[in-house]
Scaffold this active site. Structure first.
Site, mmCIF file in Angstrom:
data_model
loop_
_atom_site.group_PDB
_atom_site.id
_atom_site.type_symbol
_atom_site.label_atom_id
_atom_site.label_comp_id
_atom_site.label_asym_id
_atom_site.label_seq_id
_atom_site.Cartn_x
_atom_site.Cartn_y
_atom_site.Cartn_z
ATOM 1 N N LEU A 207 -32.475 2.166 -1.677
ATOM 2 C CA LEU A 207 -31.624 3.220 -1.526
ATOM 3 C C LEU A 207 -30.745 3.519 -2.809
ATOM 4 O O LEU A 207 -29.389 3.173 -2.882
ATOM 5 C CB LEU A 207 -30.614 2.871 -0.322
ATOM 6 C CG LEU A 207 -29.851 4.129 0.408
ATOM 7 C CD1 LEU A 207 -30.890 5.329 0.905
ATOM 8 C CD2 LEU A 207 -29.007 3.595 1.551
ATOM 9 N N HIS A 208 -31.480 4.288 -3.904
ATOM 10 C CA HIS A 208 -30.704 4.173 -5.097
ATOM 11 C C HIS A 208 -29.813 5.423 -5.204
ATOM 12 O O HIS A 208 -29.904 6.119 -4.112
ATOM 13 C CB HIS A 208 -31.671 3.847 -6.370
ATOM 14 C CG HIS A 208 -32.651 5.062 -6.462
ATOM 15 N ND1 HIS A 208 -33.335 5.237 -7.568
ATOM 16 C CD2 HIS A 208 -33.217 5.747 -5.646
ATOM 17 C CE1 HIS A 208 -33.855 6.244 -7.646
ATOM 18 N NE2 HIS A 208 -34.060 6.470 -6.228
ATOM 19 N N ALA A 209 -29.672 5.992 -6.373
ATOM 20 C CA ALA A 209 -28.655 7.045 -6.529
ATOM 21 C C ALA A 209 -29.245 8.297 -5.658
ATOM 22 O O ALA A 209 -28.595 8.953 -4.714
ATOM 23 C CB ALA A 209 -28.245 7.451 -7.808
#
Lengths: 95, 135
Positions: free
Chosen positions: A18-20
Site C-alpha cells: 500500500l504505497h503512495a
C-alpha cells in the site's frame, strides 16, 4: 434512515504494497462515501480512518497483507464492496 | 488543464526556488491525484536562476484560483516570505482564502491534493498537509 454496518476483507496483492499511489486511490474512493470507514491490517485492528491519506500511507501495509474494511452509515455496504473491489483489481494499476 | 468540476475543490499552488522541483511536484500531484484539483506552480527568478518572485506567485494563485480557496506549498525561506507577501497583496475579496501550509513541499502537495480532491475545505486541506510528519 437505518444505519448500516458492513465489513469485508481482501488480500493485498500489489507488488509494492500500500504505497503512495494505491494509498491515494484508496483514500479518494473512501472519501466518496458518506459512511465512516476504517481500514485494519487485521480483523482485530488496530483500525485507522480509511479517509485519512496520511494515516493510510503511514500504515505501510506490505504485499500479502489481508486488508480489512469496516464501515458504518447509509452507504456502508456499497463502500466496503467498492474498496474491496479496488484492491482486488490491484488498484487499476495495470497500465 | 483542469477537470470540469475543478472549481468545486480547493486549489493547490506549488512554490519552489527551482522550476524543476515545482514542475516535478505538480506532475506528481497530477499523476497521483488526478485533474480534479486546480493546480499551478512557479519557481525560479526572472533571470532563469534559482529563486521565487512575488508576481509569479500571484500569477500562480490566479491560475489555481477556486472559490473554495487555495493552499500554497513552499520549499525554503524565500518561498515562504514571498508567498506571505503575495497573500498580503491579493485583492480584498481573496484575502483569507489563501493559506500557506507548513509541510514538506512534495509530500505536502500530494497530501493536500488528495484531501482537496474529496471536496474538503481549505482548513481541512491544510490540516492534512500539516498532519504529515516524517516517520
Amino acid at each position: 434512515m437505518m444505519n448500516g454496518h458492513s465489513r469485508g476483507s481482501v488480500l493485498l496483492r500489489h507488488e509494492v504494497g500500500l504505497h503512495a499511489r494505491p494509498s491515494v486511490k484508496l483514500t479518494k474512493l473512501a472519501k466518496s462515501f458518506q459512511s465512516r470507514i476504517d481500514l485494519g491490517l487485521s480483523a482485530e485492528g488496530p483500525w485507522i480512518d480509511a479517509k485519512s491519506i496520511v494515516k493510510v500511507m503511514a500504515a505501510k501495509a506490505p504485499k500479502d497483507t489481508e486488508l480489512h474494511f469496516r464501515a458504518e452509515g447509509d452507504d456502508a455496504a456499497d463502500a466496503v464492496a467498492a474498496l474491496v473491489g479496488l484492491v482486488e483489481r490491484d488498484f487499476d494499476d495495470g497500465d | 488543464m483542469t477537470g470540469p468540476d475543478a472549481n468545486a475543490n480547493v486549489g493547490i499552488v506549488i512554490v519552489s526556488h527551482s522550476p524543476d522541483v515545482a514542475r516535478g511536484t505538480a506532475d506528481m500531484v497530477r499523476q497521483m491525484v488526478g485533474d480534479e484539483v486546480p493546480l499551478a506552480w512557479c519557481g525560479g527568478n526572472p533571470d532563469g536562476g534559482l529563486g521565487t518572485s512575488v508576481p509569479a506567485i500571484l500569477d500562480a494563485i490566479d491560475r489555481a484560483w477556486s472559490e473554495r480557496g487555495v493552499a500554497i506549498l513552499v520549499d525554503l525561506g524565500g518561498a515562504e516570505t514571498n508567498s506571505e507577501m503575495a497573500i498580503e497583496m491579493l485583492p480584498e475579496e481573496r484575502q483569507g482564502r489563501v493559506l500557506l501550509c507548513n509541510a514538506p513541499i512534495v509530500e505536502g502537495a500530494v497530501m493536500a491534493g488528495t484531501e482537496a480532491s474529496a471536496g474538503s475545505t481549505l482548513e481541512e486541506v491544510r490540516r492534512t498537509a500539516e498532519e504529515l510528519r516524517p516517520a
